[in-house]
Design a protein around this motif. Sequence first.
Motif, PDB file in Angstrom:
ATOM      1  N   UNK A  83       1.151  -4.481   5.600  1.00 44.16           N
ATOM      2  CA  UNK A  83       0.035  -3.552   5.842  1.00 44.16           C
ATOM      3  C   UNK A  83      -0.431  -3.702   7.294  1.00 44.16           C
ATOM      4  N   UNK A  84      -0.905  -2.629   7.933  1.00 44.84           N
ATOM      5  CA  UNK A  84      -0.784  -1.224   7.535  1.00 44.84           C
ATOM      6  C   UNK A  84       0.539  -0.643   8.015  1.00 44.84           C
ATOM      7  N   UNK A  85       0.815   0.590   7.624  1.00 40.84           N
ATOM      8  CA  UNK A  85       2.053   1.245   8.039  1.00 40.84           C
ATOM      9  C   UNK A  85       2.043   1.554   9.533  1.00 40.84           C
ATOM     10  N   UNK A 154      13.860 -12.179   0.782  1.00 41.30           N
ATOM     11  CA  UNK A 154      12.543 -11.560   0.934  1.00 41.30           C
ATOM     12  C   UNK A 154      12.707 -10.052   1.030  1.00 41.30           C
ATOM     13  N   UNK A 155      12.058  -9.339   0.120  1.00 43.40           N
ATOM     14  CA  UNK A 155      11.955  -7.883   0.230  1.00 43.40           C
ATOM     15  C   UNK A 155      10.654  -7.562   0.966  1.00 43.40           C
ATOM     16  N   UNK A 156      10.771  -6.888   2.094  1.00 44.50           N
ATOM     17  CA  UNK A 156       9.590  -6.489   2.866  1.00 44.50           C
ATOM     18  C   UNK A 156       9.357  -5.000   2.621  1.00 44.50           C
ATOM     19  N   UNK A 157       8.219  -4.673   2.018  1.00 48.29           N
ATOM     20  CA  UNK A 157       7.907  -3.277   1.699  1.00 48.29           C
ATOM     21  C   UNK A 157       6.606  -2.882   2.393  1.00 48.29           C
ATOM     22  N   UNK A 158       6.652  -1.792   3.131  1.00 46.88           N
ATOM     23  CA  UNK A 158       5.436  -1.250   3.743  1.00 46.88           C
ATOM     24  C   UNK A 158       4.734  -0.455   2.648  1.00 46.88           C
ATOM     25  N   UNK A 159       3.746  -1.074   2.033  1.00 44.20           N
ATOM     26  CA  UNK A 159       3.172  -0.558   0.792  1.00 44.20           C
ATOM     27  C   UNK A 159       2.561   0.833   0.950  1.00 44.20           C
ATOM     28  N   UNK A 160       1.837   1.072   2.025  1.00 43.46           N
ATOM     29  CA  UNK A 160       1.144   2.353   2.194  1.00 43.46           C
ATOM     30  C   UNK A 160       2.054   3.532   2.387  1.00 43.46           C
ATOM     31  N   UNK A 161       3.255   3.298   2.904  1.00 45.65           N
ATOM     32  CA  UNK A 161       4.248   4.342   3.067  1.00 45.65           C
ATOM     33  C   UNK A 161       3.818   5.510   3.938  1.00 45.65           C
ATOM     34  N   UNK A 162       4.468   6.654   3.680  1.00 40.75           N
ATOM     35  CA  UNK A 162       4.254   7.844   4.498  1.00 40.75           C
ATOM     36  C   UNK A 162       2.818   8.335   4.446  1.00 40.75           C
ATOM     37  N   UNK A 175      -6.213   1.678   3.889  1.00 41.62           N
ATOM     38  CA  UNK A 175      -4.925   1.307   3.305  1.00 41.62           C
ATOM     39  C   UNK A 175      -4.696   2.072   2.006  1.00 41.62           C
ATOM     40  N   UNK A 176      -3.529   2.672   1.880  1.00 38.67           N
ATOM     41  CA  UNK A 176      -3.118   3.303   0.620  1.00 38.67           C
ATOM     42  C   UNK A 176      -2.622   2.185  -0.290  1.00 38.67           C
ATOM     43  N   UNK A 177      -3.451   1.754  -1.220  1.00 33.55           N
ATOM     44  CA  UNK A 177      -3.073   0.595  -2.030  1.00 33.55           C
ATOM     45  C   UNK A 177      -3.527   0.659  -3.480  1.00 33.55           C
ATOM     46  N   UNK A 178      -4.587   1.388  -3.767  1.00 36.42           N
ATOM     47  CA  UNK A 178      -5.165   1.356  -5.111  1.00 36.42           C
ATOM     48  C   UNK A 178      -4.197   1.851  -6.188  1.00 36.42           C
ATOM     49  N   UNK A 179      -3.367   2.823  -5.846  1.00 31.61           N
ATOM     50  CA  UNK A 179      -2.437   3.369  -6.837  1.00 31.61           C
ATOM     51  C   UNK A 179      -0.990   2.968  -6.581  1.00 31.61           C
ATOM     52  N   UNK A 180      -0.790   2.005  -5.685  1.00 41.63           N
ATOM     53  CA  UNK A 180       0.565   1.525  -5.398  1.00 41.63           C
ATOM     54  C   UNK A 180       0.840   0.286  -6.258  1.00 41.63           C
ATOM     55  N   UNK A 181       1.484   0.500  -7.399  1.00 43.24           N
ATOM     56  CA  UNK A 181       1.709  -0.605  -8.332  1.00 43.24           C
ATOM     57  C   UNK A 181       3.183  -0.828  -8.674  1.00 43.24           C
TER      58      UNK A 181
END
Length: 308
Positions: A83-85, A154-162, A175-181
Amino acid sequence: SFFRSGQCCMALFILIVLSGYWHAAALYVVWLYLDWDTPQCGGRRSSWVRCWRVWKHFRNYFPIKLIKTCDLDPEKNYLFGFHPHGILAAGAFGNFCTEATGFRELFPGLTPYLHILPFWFRFPVFREYIMSAGVVSCSKKSVTHVLSQGGGNISVIVIGGAAEALDARPGSLILEALNRKGFIKIALKCGAHLVPVFSFGENELFTQLENPEGSLVRSIQNRLRKIMGFSMPLFHARGVFQYSFGLIPYRKPIYTVVGRPIAVEQNVNPSAEEVDRLHSEYLEALNQLFEQHKAQYGIPEHDHLVFK
């Protein structure tokens, strides 16, 4: 930039076809067909590419620094939530796709894989280049593959995405995070420990056209994102010989802080309640990481993360 490289590779491929060297292009298309699933199966990394001298110049331009808060056990697998993207996720690439910031020395025995949109692996030649740096697809199959290969991955994922890129501008802490599950569910199924990562300075690299929620610009951007799978932020920064306008990022320091891992017990069939519980724990750990380090990296005391 990252965007232009893919387009340039596509243009070069078309030029080769139109120039009469279609035989070479045809051979590459056959190779592409046979190699299509490689980005979902761990990619094809190259230590030589990751150690190119140019990455040190890339690091020094901003500069970029990777900060470790604790040791990580190389016998286990981890899922890093980045975080963040920002606009281009420069910190994610500089820290986890090159050795310029000393990842190998900071985290011995661990191998990072940066997951990005499958769209980028459709560009000929460009796909080979990004895979050589340790970039793989962000599909469920790809992340599961990395986290199911013994320990030390290690998987690195930019959670917030596009979607989060549309809020990337100096001073933004949205941060786009509340619905990223989805990443939480994969971590549970694979038994991969979760690690929050916050990159201070990531949003300072570009200025973006104002696009508040509900505006015409934002509505068009959201519609394009749903159609194409990636966002189109309208941004600018500096030029080569002047600092008022251009597409070269500003020279602002990026400090990528890797937090403490959240232990995750493997559960191949987690319930919605278990996913929600771990998701809340992750967001709390991310918020604590930010609050603990924000003063050190120039964030005012009264500024806090905004989850949406």
